[in-house]
Motif scaffolding. Structure first.
Motif, PDB file in Angstrom:
ATOM      1  N   ALA A   1     -45.139  -1.531  28.494  1.00  0.00           N
ATOM      2  CA  ALA A   1     -44.581  -2.892  28.456  1.00  0.00           C
ATOM      3  C   ALA A   1     -45.134  -3.674  27.267  1.00  0.00           C
ATOM      4  O   ALA A   1     -44.451  -4.513  26.682  1.00  0.00           O
ATOM      5  CB  ALA A   1     -44.893  -3.626  29.758  1.00  0.00           C
ATOM      6  N   VAL A   2     -46.370  -3.378  26.903  1.00  0.00           N
ATOM      7  CA  VAL A   2     -47.019  -4.070  25.782  1.00  0.00           C
ATOM      8  C   VAL A   2     -46.923  -3.259  24.492  1.00  0.00           C
ATOM      9  O   VAL A   2     -46.667  -3.805  23.417  1.00  0.00           O
ATOM     10  CB  VAL A   2     -48.499  -4.367  26.124  1.00  0.00           C
ATOM     11  CG1 VAL A   2     -49.259  -4.885  24.898  1.00  0.00           C
ATOM     12  CG2 VAL A   2     -48.589  -5.369  27.266  1.00  0.00           C
ATOM     13  N   PHE A   3     -47.116  -1.932  24.601  1.00  0.00           N
ATOM     14  CA  PHE A   3     -47.318  -1.121  23.395  1.00  0.00           C
ATOM     15  C   PHE A   3     -46.111  -0.307  22.944  1.00  0.00           C
ATOM     16  O   PHE A   3     -46.203   0.419  21.963  1.00  0.00           O
ATOM     17  CB  PHE A   3     -48.512  -0.186  23.603  1.00  0.00           C
ATOM     18  CG  PHE A   3     -49.821  -0.900  23.728  1.00  0.00           C
ATOM     19  CD1 PHE A   3     -50.372  -1.572  22.646  1.00  0.00           C
ATOM     20  CD2 PHE A   3     -50.508  -0.920  24.936  1.00  0.00           C
ATOM     21  CE1 PHE A   3     -51.584  -2.239  22.758  1.00  0.00           C
ATOM     22  CE2 PHE A   3     -51.719  -1.587  25.055  1.00  0.00           C
ATOM     23  CZ  PHE A   3     -52.259  -2.250  23.963  1.00  0.00           C
ATOM     24  N   ALA A   4     -44.964  -0.397  23.624  1.00  0.00           N
ATOM     25  CA  ALA A   4     -43.794   0.386  23.208  1.00  0.00           C
ATOM     26  C   ALA A   4     -43.423   0.078  21.760  1.00  0.00           C
ATOM     27  O   ALA A   4     -43.081   0.968  20.989  1.00  0.00           O
ATOM     28  CB  ALA A   4     -42.617   0.116  24.136  1.00  0.00           C
ATOM     29  N   ASP A   5     -43.506  -1.199  21.394  1.00  0.00           N
ATOM     30  CA  ASP A   5     -43.335  -1.615  19.996  1.00  0.00           C
ATOM     31  C   ASP A   5     -44.627  -2.318  19.594  1.00  0.00           C
ATOM     32  O   ASP A   5     -44.816  -3.498  19.884  1.00  0.00           O
ATOM     33  CB  ASP A   5     -42.138  -2.560  19.852  1.00  0.00           C
ATOM     34  CG  ASP A   5     -41.963  -3.048  18.406  1.00  0.00           C
ATOM     35  OD1 ASP A   5     -42.788  -2.676  17.546  1.00  0.00           O
ATOM     36  OD2 ASP A   5     -41.018  -3.798  18.157  1.00  0.00           O
ATOM     37  N   PRO A   6     -45.566  -1.577  18.946  1.00  0.00           N
ATOM     38  CA  PRO A   6     -46.890  -2.139  18.665  1.00  0.00           C
ATOM     39  C   PRO A   6     -46.859  -3.479  17.939  1.00  0.00           C
ATOM     40  O   PRO A   6     -47.710  -4.328  18.170  1.00  0.00           O
ATOM     41  CB  PRO A   6     -47.560  -1.056  17.816  1.00  0.00           C
ATOM     42  CG  PRO A   6     -46.893   0.210  18.227  1.00  0.00           C
ATOM     43  CD  PRO A   6     -45.467  -0.164  18.505  1.00  0.00           C
TER      44      PRO A   6
END
Length: 218
Positions: A190-195
């Motif tokens: 949820a947070v890191f899928a698109d850094p």
């Protein structure tokens, strides 16, 4: 609008699976600039012990400098070598109890692999610092797994040991976990899928919890 995050469900981040230690450290460090994070759990994923130790030694100070607790999931020896704050365990109650006895008063020790109420109560008897409902890589759907949310709600309503529930791939899943009464919601994809979006999403989740999460009684 800002409130005291200590009196509502707080965000826990699960470090993403990135093979390059410097890149992983930068992405986690950037995410932590987005707002309140209680702790970061660092899984070993497929790294060998030597590589994992290098990752941990880079990640831990960055996590701690941001005011979060650094929890290592994997080899307990690396906790000491990297000067982390604690150990996250997915092992059964007996192994967790052994680690709690060994590290009591020195480290945060929490986790467990509670898939039902009976297992949760067994883990609770060991008096961990927190109990975790779900798997660190269990964020496979947008929403948090309903069974984990239900276990968190049951646990939080009757037991003082804090609980942490794994969220889904949608940042908004954090609110569903918060509404269960759980003290912590863990997010990974949820947070890191698109850094590049990670700091903004941490800020967004905190704003959502500030606005809508129930408050704990003192």
């Amino acid at each position: 609008m800002t409130t005291d995050p200590e009196n509502r469900c707080r965000l826990v981040l699960i470090a993403p699976d990135i093979a390059d230690a410097d890149e992983r450290t930068k992405i986690v460090g950037d995410a932590l600039k987005g707002g309140d994070v209680a702790s970061v759990i660092v899984p070993q994923y497929g790294l060998d012990d030597g590589a994992f130790q290098k990752h941990a030694e880079k990640l831990v100070p960055v996590i701690q400098d941001a005011g979060a607790a650094a929890l290592i999931s994997g080899d307990s020896r690396i906790v000491g070598r990297a000067r982390a704050d604690g150990l996250h365990m997915a092992e059964p109650a007996a192994a967790l109890a052994e680690a709690i006895d060994k590290y009591a008063d020195k480290l945060i020790v929490g986790g467990g692999n509670a898939t039902d109420r009976h297992m949760a109560l067994e883990i609770g008897e060991a008096r961990p610092d927190y109990i975790f409902f779900g798997k660190l890589d269990g964020d496979i759907k947008p929403e948090a797994h309903p069974k984990n949310v239900a276990l968190g709600e049951w646990w939080a309503s009757m037991i003082e040991i804090p609980c942490m529930v794994m969220g889904g791939t949608d940042p908004a899943s954090a609110l569903v976990v918060a509404e269960s009464g759980a003290e912590f919601v863990a997010l990974r994809l949820a947070v890191f899928a698109d850094p590049a979006q990670a700091p903004a999403i941490v800020a967004q989740v905190n704003a959502l919890l500030d606005e809508k999460a129930p408050r704990f009684e003192d």
